[in-house]
Design a protein around this motif. Structure first.
Motif, PDB file in Angstrom:
ATOM      1  N   TYR A   1      29.604  54.351  34.692  1.00  0.00           N
ATOM      2  CA  TYR A   1      29.263  53.015  35.179  1.00  0.00           C
ATOM      3  C   TYR A   1      29.393  52.991  36.696  1.00  0.00           C
ATOM      4  CZ  TYR A   1      29.665  47.976  36.042  1.00  0.00           C
ATOM      5  OH  TYR A   1      29.492  46.703  36.513  1.00  0.00           O
ATOM      6  N   ILE A   2      28.333  52.510  37.372  1.00  0.00           N
ATOM      7  CA  ILE A   2      28.382  52.380  38.822  1.00  0.00           C
ATOM      8  C   ILE A   2      29.036  51.053  39.158  1.00  0.00           C
ATOM      9  CG2 ILE A   2      27.095  52.415  40.971  1.00  0.00           C
ATOM     10  CD1 ILE A   2      27.007  55.036  39.356  1.00  0.00           C
ATOM     11  N   SER A   3      30.296  51.111  39.526  1.00  0.00           N
ATOM     12  CA  SER A   3      31.065  49.918  39.863  1.00  0.00           C
ATOM     13  C   SER A   3      31.055  49.750  41.385  1.00  0.00           C
ATOM     14  CB  SER A   3      32.481  50.056  39.315  1.00  0.00           C
ATOM     15  OG  SER A   3      33.210  48.863  39.493  1.00  0.00           O
ATOM     16  N   ALA A   4      32.153  49.346  41.969  1.00  0.00           N
ATOM     17  CA  ALA A   4      32.223  49.138  43.417  1.00  0.00           C
ATOM     18  C   ALA A   4      33.650  49.295  43.900  1.00  0.00           C
ATOM     19  CB  ALA A   4      31.695  47.751  43.779  1.00  0.00           C
ATOM     20  N   ASP A   5      33.792  49.772  45.133  1.00  0.00           N
ATOM     21  CA  ASP A   5      35.101  49.938  45.751  1.00  0.00           C
ATOM     22  C   ASP A   5      35.803  48.589  45.842  1.00  0.00           C
ATOM     23  OD1 ASP A   5      37.192  51.149  47.395  1.00  0.00           O
ATOM     24  OD2 ASP A   5      36.210  50.163  49.098  1.00  0.00           O
ATOM     25  N   ARG A   6      35.096  47.609  46.353  1.00  0.00           N
ATOM     26  CA  ARG A   6      35.587  46.235  46.451  1.00  0.00           C
ATOM     27  C   ARG A   6      34.437  45.352  46.887  1.00  0.00           C
ATOM     28  NH1 ARG A   6      40.403  47.261  50.057  1.00  0.00           N
ATOM     29  NH2 ARG A   6      40.416  49.020  48.629  1.00  0.00           N
ATOM     30  N   SER A   7      34.706  44.069  47.066  1.00  0.00           N
ATOM     31  CA  SER A   7      33.645  43.173  47.489  1.00  0.00           C
ATOM     32  C   SER A   7      33.440  43.300  48.996  1.00  0.00           C
ATOM     33  CB  SER A   7      33.970  41.730  47.110  1.00  0.00           C
ATOM     34  OG  SER A   7      32.846  40.905  47.297  1.00  0.00           O
ATOM     35  N   PHE A   8      32.500  42.543  49.534  1.00  0.00           N
ATOM     36  CA  PHE A   8      32.197  42.565  50.958  1.00  0.00           C
ATOM     37  C   PHE A   8      32.358  41.161  51.523  1.00  0.00           C
ATOM     38  CE2 PHE A   8      29.572  45.659  48.731  1.00  0.00           C
ATOM     39  CZ  PHE A   8      29.882  46.845  49.406  1.00  0.00           C
ATOM     40  N   PRO A   9      32.669  41.053  52.816  1.00  0.00           N
ATOM     41  CA  PRO A   9      32.782  39.722  53.419  1.00  0.00           C
ATOM     42  C   PRO A   9      31.497  38.918  53.203  1.00  0.00           C
ATOM     43  CG  PRO A   9      33.642  41.394  54.912  1.00  0.00           C
ATOM     44  CD  PRO A   9      32.984  42.129  53.778  1.00  0.00           C
ATOM     45  N   GLY A  10      31.644  37.693  52.740  1.00  0.00           N
ATOM     46  CA  GLY A  10      30.486  36.848  52.532  1.00  0.00           C
ATOM     47  C   GLY A  10      29.874  36.944  51.148  1.00  0.00           C
ATOM     48  N   ILE A  11      30.359  37.895  50.331  1.00  0.00           N
ATOM     49  CA  ILE A  11      29.827  38.068  48.980  1.00  0.00           C
ATOM     50  C   ILE A  11      30.711  37.293  47.997  1.00  0.00           C
ATOM     51  CG2 ILE A  11      29.238  39.723  47.181  1.00  0.00           C
ATOM     52  CD1 ILE A  11      27.489  39.870  49.684  1.00  0.00           C
ATOM     53  N   PRO A  12      30.143  36.485  47.107  1.00  0.00           N
ATOM     54  CA  PRO A  12      30.944  35.712  46.145  1.00  0.00           C
ATOM     55  C   PRO A  12      31.868  36.606  45.315  1.00  0.00           C
ATOM     56  CG  PRO A  12      28.684  34.938  46.155  1.00  0.00           C
ATOM     57  CD  PRO A  12      28.702  36.183  46.995  1.00  0.00           C
ATOM     58  N   LYS A  13      33.035  36.074  44.963  1.00  0.00           N
ATOM     59  CA  LYS A  13      34.018  36.852  44.218  1.00  0.00           C
ATOM     60  C   LYS A  13      33.521  37.248  42.838  1.00  0.00           C
ATOM     61  CE  LYS A  13      36.537  32.850  42.359  1.00  0.00           C
ATOM     62  NZ  LYS A  13      37.878  32.206  42.261  1.00  0.00           N
ATOM     63  N   GLY A  14      32.495  36.549  42.341  1.00  0.00           N
ATOM     64  CA  GLY A  14      31.939  36.894  41.038  1.00  0.00           C
ATOM     65  C   GLY A  14      31.381  38.296  40.980  1.00  0.00           C
ATOM     66  N   TYR A  15      30.993  38.825  42.135  1.00  0.00           N
ATOM     67  CA  TYR A  15      30.446  40.185  42.193  1.00  0.00           C
ATOM     68  C   TYR A  15      31.482  41.200  41.727  1.00  0.00           C
ATOM     69  CZ  TYR A  15      29.198  44.688  44.280  1.00  0.00           C
ATOM     70  OH  TYR A  15      28.965  46.018  44.479  1.00  0.00           O
TER      71      TYR A  15
ATOM     72  N   ARG B   1      33.629  58.985  26.740  1.00  0.00           N
ATOM     73  CA  ARG B   1      34.410  59.429  27.905  1.00  0.00           C
ATOM     74  C   ARG B   1      33.941  58.608  29.104  1.00  0.00           C
ATOM     75  NH1 ARG B   1      34.144  63.826  31.831  1.00  0.00           N
ATOM     76  NH2 ARG B   1      32.372  64.816  30.777  1.00  0.00           N
ATOM     77  N   PRO B   2      34.730  57.608  29.516  1.00  0.00           N
ATOM     78  CA  PRO B   2      34.312  56.704  30.585  1.00  0.00           C
ATOM     79  C   PRO B   2      34.503  57.306  31.975  1.00  0.00           C
ATOM     80  CG  PRO B   2      36.470  56.073  29.801  1.00  0.00           C
ATOM     81  CD  PRO B   2      36.025  57.207  28.928  1.00  0.00           C
ATOM     82  N   ILE B   3      33.490  57.137  32.828  1.00  0.00           N
ATOM     83  CA  ILE B   3      33.552  57.540  34.231  1.00  0.00           C
ATOM     84  C   ILE B   3      33.143  56.328  35.052  1.00  0.00           C
ATOM     85  CG2 ILE B   3      32.659  59.071  36.023  1.00  0.00           C
ATOM     86  CD1 ILE B   3      32.091  61.130  33.833  1.00  0.00           C
ATOM     87  N   LEU B   4      34.058  55.820  35.861  1.00  0.00           N
ATOM     88  CA  LEU B   4      33.837  54.585  36.606  1.00  0.00           C
ATOM     89  C   LEU B   4      33.750  54.906  38.098  1.00  0.00           C
ATOM     90  CD1 LEU B   4      36.509  52.467  34.701  1.00  0.00           C
ATOM     91  CD2 LEU B   4      34.084  52.734  34.126  1.00  0.00           C
ATOM     92  N   MET B   5      32.544  54.904  38.634  1.00  0.00           N
ATOM     93  CA  MET B   5      32.316  55.232  40.039  1.00  0.00           C
ATOM     94  C   MET B   5      32.511  53.985  40.899  1.00  0.00           C
ATOM     95  SD  MET B   5      31.436  58.440  39.698  1.00  0.00           S
ATOM     96  CE  MET B   5      30.919  58.791  41.386  1.00  0.00           C
ATOM     97  N   ARG B   6      33.290  54.133  41.999  1.00  0.00           N
ATOM     98  CA  ARG B   6      33.541  53.005  42.885  1.00  0.00           C
ATOM     99  C   ARG B   6      33.103  53.297  44.318  1.00  0.00           C
ATOM    100  NH1 ARG B   6      39.525  50.550  41.298  1.00  0.00           N
ATOM    101  NH2 ARG B   6      38.984  49.772  39.200  1.00  0.00           N
ATOM    102  N   PRO B   7      31.802  53.344  44.564  1.00  0.00           N
ATOM    103  CA  PRO B   7      31.328  53.579  45.936  1.00  0.00           C
ATOM    104  C   PRO B   7      31.483  52.342  46.800  1.00  0.00           C
ATOM    105  CG  PRO B   7      29.478  53.123  44.511  1.00  0.00           C
ATOM    106  CD  PRO B   7      30.697  53.203  43.614  1.00  0.00           C
ATOM    107  N   GLY B   8      31.403  52.537  48.114  1.00  0.00           N
ATOM    108  CA  GLY B   8      31.389  51.411  49.042  1.00  0.00           C
ATOM    109  C   GLY B   8      29.946  51.076  49.384  1.00  0.00           C
ATOM    110  N   PHE B   9      29.721  50.585  50.596  1.00  0.00           N
ATOM    111  CA  PHE B   9      28.356  50.267  51.020  1.00  0.00           C
ATOM    112  C   PHE B   9      27.564  51.575  51.116  1.00  0.00           C
ATOM    113  CE2 PHE B   9      24.954  49.538  54.023  1.00  0.00           C
ATOM    114  CZ  PHE B   9      24.438  48.330  53.584  1.00  0.00           C
ATOM    115  N   MET B  10      26.399  51.615  50.480  1.00  0.00           N
ATOM    116  CA  MET B  10      25.639  52.865  50.383  1.00  0.00           C
ATOM    117  C   MET B  10      24.404  52.883  51.284  1.00  0.00           C
ATOM    118  SD  MET B  10      25.786  53.782  46.301  1.00  0.00           S
ATOM    119  CE  MET B  10      25.409  52.110  45.739  1.00  0.00           C
TER     120      MET B  10
END
Length: 272
Positions: free
Chosen positions: A153-167, A186-195
């Motif tokens: 699953y392509i997740s995310a490192d964290r949210s970004f300034p100005g982006i709603p917390k729902g993201y 076998r779950p693999i959870l990817m947490r990239p930042g801004f790409m």
């Protein structure tokens, strides 16, 4: 055993690089998207790997449209999601616009009037859990030697300034739901930042996405050389950008490591 990869969202910004990297590492790759079309080659050499991918059509919210592909799939990737509940932001990020942070956060009219599924909950969480649950139905018939199918699953490192917390909330909720199926998958959870894409950066393309990358790189340079990364709140706010190629390489590495499961952090992705 034949290495294969089924990518949902394979013609997207990140999905195309996942397909490319998998092909280059000897995988048989099938991409499933709503359109079923191949992405446009950004360079002549890209046509070689694009022609090796099977481009097929499906609706990720309707398992009947893709269940036949899960039967023999050993590895499945969910690369579908939204940063904002407005589809126009994707066009603006890839367009030739002068950088304007305020304009980039004003993405246009609310598309919810015409597309009730374009929400964080549906696109980021529900679509992933629908796919994961359907995949478990084929685990016993398709597994070899008791091996679990991988669900990335392509997740995310964290949210970004100005982006709603729902993201980020929808991303984390999807992670929790997928981890609950770890006995079957076998779950693999990817947490990239801004790409960003290395190919765009190499030709000096100045689209909004590349401009944001340059700003992040400058901010990280200042945090490192001026502040010495000694202020934790600044470290948490200013995160490094990462290329789609780095994310794809890390993803394939984790898929090919049968002992790995769980979260792949931004720092781990950058080291791949």
């Amino acid at each position: 055993m034949i290495k294969n990869l089924l990518v949902f969202g394979g013609n997207g910004f990140l999905g195309r690089r996942i397909c490319q990297t998998a092909v280059e590492n000897g995988f048989e790759v099938t991409s499933l998207t709503r359109s079923g079309t191949a992405p446009k080659a950004k360079a002549l050499w890209e046509k070689k790997w694009i022609d090796q991918v099977k481009w097929r059509q499906c609706d990720v919210l309707d398992p009947k449209t893709y269940s036949q592909y899960l039967q023999n799939a050993n590895n499945v990737v969910h690369s579908i999601g939204i940063l904002l509940e407005d589809s126009s932001y994707k066009t603006q990020l890839s367009g030739n616009l002068a950088f304007d942070a305020k304009k980039l956060l004003k993405w246009g009219p609310n598309p919810m009037k015409s597309n009730p599924n374009f929400t964080y909950d549906v696109m980021n969480r529900q679509s992933a859990l629908t796919l994961a649950q359907e995949l478990t139905n084929f685990q016993n018939s398709a597994s070899e030697g008791g091996q679990r199918k991988t669900m990335t699953y392509i997740s995310a490192d964290r949210s970004f300034p100005g982006i709603p917390k729902g993201y980020i909330e929808s991303k984390r909720a999807a992670e929790v739901g997928i981890m609950r199926l770890e006995k079957q998958l076998r779950p693999i959870l990817m947490r990239p930042g801004f790409m960003f894409d290395e190919l765009d950066a190499s030709v000096g393309k100045l689209d909004p996405r590349t401009q944001i990358k340059h700003l992040l790189d400058f901010a990280n340079w200042g945090n490192s050389w001026i502040l010495g990364r000694k202020i934790n709140c600044v470290n948490q706010l200013i995160r490094p950008s990462v290329s789609t190629q780095q994310v794809s390489r890390a993803l394939i590495q984790k898929i090919e490591d049968p002992t790995f499961e769980g979260v792949v952090s931004l720092e781990q992705i950058i080291k791949a």
